[in-house]
Design an enzyme around this catalytic site. Sequence first.
Site, PDB file in Angstrom:
ATOM      1  CG  HIS A 143      33.857  37.244  49.340  1.00 27.62           C
ATOM      2  ND1 HIS A 143      33.221  38.160  50.149  1.00 27.62           N
ATOM      3  CD2 HIS A 143      34.469  36.369  50.176  1.00 27.62           C
ATOM      4  CE1 HIS A 143      33.445  37.859  51.418  1.00 27.62           C
ATOM      5  NE2 HIS A 143      34.196  36.775  51.463  1.00 27.62           N
TER       6      HIS A 143
ATOM      7  CB  CYS B 247      29.119  41.530  46.101  1.00 27.06           C
ATOM      8  SG  CYS B 247      28.991  41.415  47.897  1.00 27.06           S
TER       9      CYS B 247
END
Length: 477
Positions: free
Chosen positions: A159, A201
């Site tokens: 992430h 991301c």
Amino acid sequence: MEHHRLFSLLSLLLLPLVVDARFNPLLRLPSDGENQSGGTNWAILIAGSKGYRNYRHQADVCHAYQVLKSGGLKDENIIVFMYDDIAYNNLNPKRGVIINHPGGKNVYDGVPKDYVGDDVNAYNFIGVLLGDKSLVRGGSGKVVSSGPEDHIFIFYSDHGGPGVLSMPQSPHIFADDFLKLLNRKHELGSYKSMVIYIEACESGSIFEGLLPENINIYATTAANSVESSWSTYCPGISPGVPLEYRTCLGDLYSVSWLEDSETHDLTLESLNEQYERVRARTSNQDTYEYGSHAMRYGDLVLGEEKASLYIGSIQSNKNSTFIEGNLLLSTPGIVNQRDADLIYYWHKFHGSPDGSSEKLIAEKELHEFMSHRMHVDKSINHIGKLLIGSENDAKVLNEVRPKGMPLVDDWACLKSMVRTFETYCGSLSTYGLKHMYLFANICNVGTKVETMAKVSAEVCNQFPSNIWSSLQGGFSA
């Protein structure tokens, strides 16, 4: 505090050189993993998450190890960071096995356990890349003892958010600290060139306006600085993924470069050619109907070098030439990286027997996760309106800086704002990292930390008491 320790450690990167790795053979490990240029190939593979719901990140990294090992890199030159809580997890339908593709081979087999569990942290990553064993705590103690003719490959899967990469143990890695680390490595003169692949991301924000073109580093990212990356091979979405897995098996950008490496002779394929194939697949063949914008940064001239110089090349692919029809498979079904957790909790709940304690637990976990997401979004939106004013908040706080500019001018301010929010409102968690733009823009308009503290205390007089909002794991920054 932990973040002070990290800042102190990183401040050492700016000190004058005490030793030059080029003239100290003790910083080198003996290796027969020499490349054609006379140097050694090194690799650092990092899965920056933990928990079965994040199966895909460790699967990406284990797959990367298999590709590099098959390509000729030696175990002594490959350093693996992974929490190692997936293969033998009770939820894994094939215990001791990790796959990165439906019906794929066991990519867990033989993977070195260099840094696992709580040893997967920012401090050890710093020590490993610098080749400084005195900075490493726990793990195998293996470091990148590279010299001036060596080539380094770094692959990170996890992430992220604007300006930040997540780690299973706090604090996370912020872009300014990462760039200080890379610059320090360059000052040491202990590599010839470096290639970095990042799956996260907003991963473009790690390098946007920050990575110099003159330190011999070529980086590609799964997404630009303002969008999510995507998970793939997910149950109920991608064909062929058994529902009992309950979680996604891979990430689109990651499996694209890995599957490309498994099907082509990388001694004939340049980094740029691999990037173009990965970019096309990640963008759904340039339609961008879904997917993300894979990006390149740094010394783009290095992109003309052969991919085998960093990744190796599988012998069985020797002399396989590129033809127009020899493209990667079409884009499979994908899920926004931040919604992949929902896939996991949803399938865990619906896959549990009715009336069982397992189903009750799964229902509670799903509810807690959703409550946390709503709490973070609501709190940050409310804080933004109070700080900026409801009339202008949407424009100012969601503003994206022009291409080539970093996320924020004052990184210390950004980290202070994050800590202040978490003090009063609980952990952002990996989901909340998407709001880093708000914290950055609050700093960019000159908001004081004291003001942020006052407003946060007013908005968050309480927060959900569950694992997502808990600060047991420490602050993000």
